[in-house]
Design an enzyme around this catalytic site. Sequence first.
Site, PDB file in Angstrom:
ATOM      1  N   GLU A   1      -0.133  -6.991  -6.145  1.00 23.31           N
ATOM      2  CA  GLU A   1      -0.549  -8.192  -5.416  1.00 23.31           C
ATOM      3  C   GLU A   1      -2.076  -8.301  -5.348  1.00 23.31           C
ATOM      4  OE1 GLU A   1       2.132  -7.014  -2.131  1.00 23.31           O
ATOM      5  OE2 GLU A   1       2.876  -9.063  -2.199  1.00 23.31           O
TER       6      GLU A   1
ATOM      7  N   GLU B   1       9.387  -3.435  -4.074  1.00 21.48           N
ATOM      8  CA  GLU B   1       9.681  -3.393  -2.635  1.00 21.48           C
ATOM      9  C   GLU B   1      11.169  -3.362  -2.320  1.00 21.48           C
ATOM     10  OE1 GLU B   1       7.343  -5.296  -4.021  1.00 21.48           O
ATOM     11  OE2 GLU B   1       5.516  -5.200  -2.837  1.00 21.48           O
TER      12      GLU B   1
ATOM     13  N   GLY C   1       1.798  -3.787  -3.231  1.00 20.58           N
ATOM     14  CA  GLY C   1       0.524  -4.359  -2.798  1.00 20.58           C
ATOM     15  C   GLY C   1      -0.581  -4.197  -3.834  1.00 20.58           C
TER      16      GLY C   1
ATOM     17  N   ALA D   1       1.203  -0.820  -0.825  1.00 19.02           N
ATOM     18  CA  ALA D   1       0.834  -0.609   0.563  1.00 19.02           C
ATOM     19  C   ALA D   1       1.239   0.818   0.914  1.00 19.02           C
ATOM     20  CB  ALA D   1       1.576  -1.598   1.447  1.00 19.02           C
TER      21      ALA D   1
END
Length: 261
Positions: free
Chosen positions: A115, A135, A112, A67
């Site tokens: 993911e 993270e 992300g 992200a």
Amino acid sequence: MSDYDHLKVQINDAVATITIDREDKLNALNSAIIKELKQAMQAVYDDPQINAAIITGQGEKAFAAGADISEIAVLNEMNGRSYAESGQEVFQMIENSPKPVVAAVNGYALGGGCELAMACHIRVAVKSATFGQPEVNLGTIPGYGGTQRLCQLIGKARALEMMLTGNTVDALLAFEWGLVNHVTESNEEMMEKSRQLLDKITSKAPRALSMVINCVNAAFDADQNGYQTEANSFANCCKTQDFKEGTAAFLEKRPPKFTGN
Ligand code: CO8
């Protein structure tokens, strides 16, 4: 498909290749990209000219490095939840797509990005790809389904170790652990392999494919009885033309001609 600002979308012989196009930031997923991924997936669902999709990243270095850290850095408790939920919704849309979706992982798949790859049905990675959920290094946790899907793919112990240490794994170890299906020598080979897999898959009966995806997803959905979902789907297959055609073709010793009906 309409035009996108942050994705490149090409359709060749009924396969849509969706490329995240933010190479200078290692294809980091900002909210504009998440929004466009939703739009692109909606087109995959709706467009009868599309039978399958490949998701990949622009360039040689990254699939998606996570992200966008500059966006998540300013989140608070309220918008942090909705930020995570809106990404989760898009990734669930990929996971539940009735048409098969392959992640062609061309480099870093972190946070992300990892993911996103995990939300796809199959992962093909170039051998230089790197996977991780780093993270904890940022004082946070995965928010786009990583805590759930990583356990499903590599088991709780390895998933916990990856997420608690923030350690990354290379493509070969990811393959050994079941995080990726195939590892290739080059990006070109990665795209060819992805395409080959999808050509084989999409030669089968489309409704049967979507039912396989739905039943397999039911295995990981606590609200569903997967065995019942399977029996219901099997019953649904029995009333399709493609089931009649597939079984007749076998008995008549000829290749089937599936129509999606
Ligand atoms: N976000 C924003 N920008 C990024 C990101 C990112 N995730 N990753 C790389 N970039 C940018 C860099 O800032 C740099 O920009 P600039 O040139 O303007 O300085 C450019 O991309 C190139 O990156 P580097 O110079 O760092 O390239 P290196 O080759 O030196 O390093 C790495 C590559 C190791 C991949 C490094 O860039 C890195 O560690 N990136 C961050 C990886 C990471 O921590 N990802 C997880 C992010 S958090 C997340 O994904 C949570 C998901 C769930 C969110 C749920 C919503 C609440």
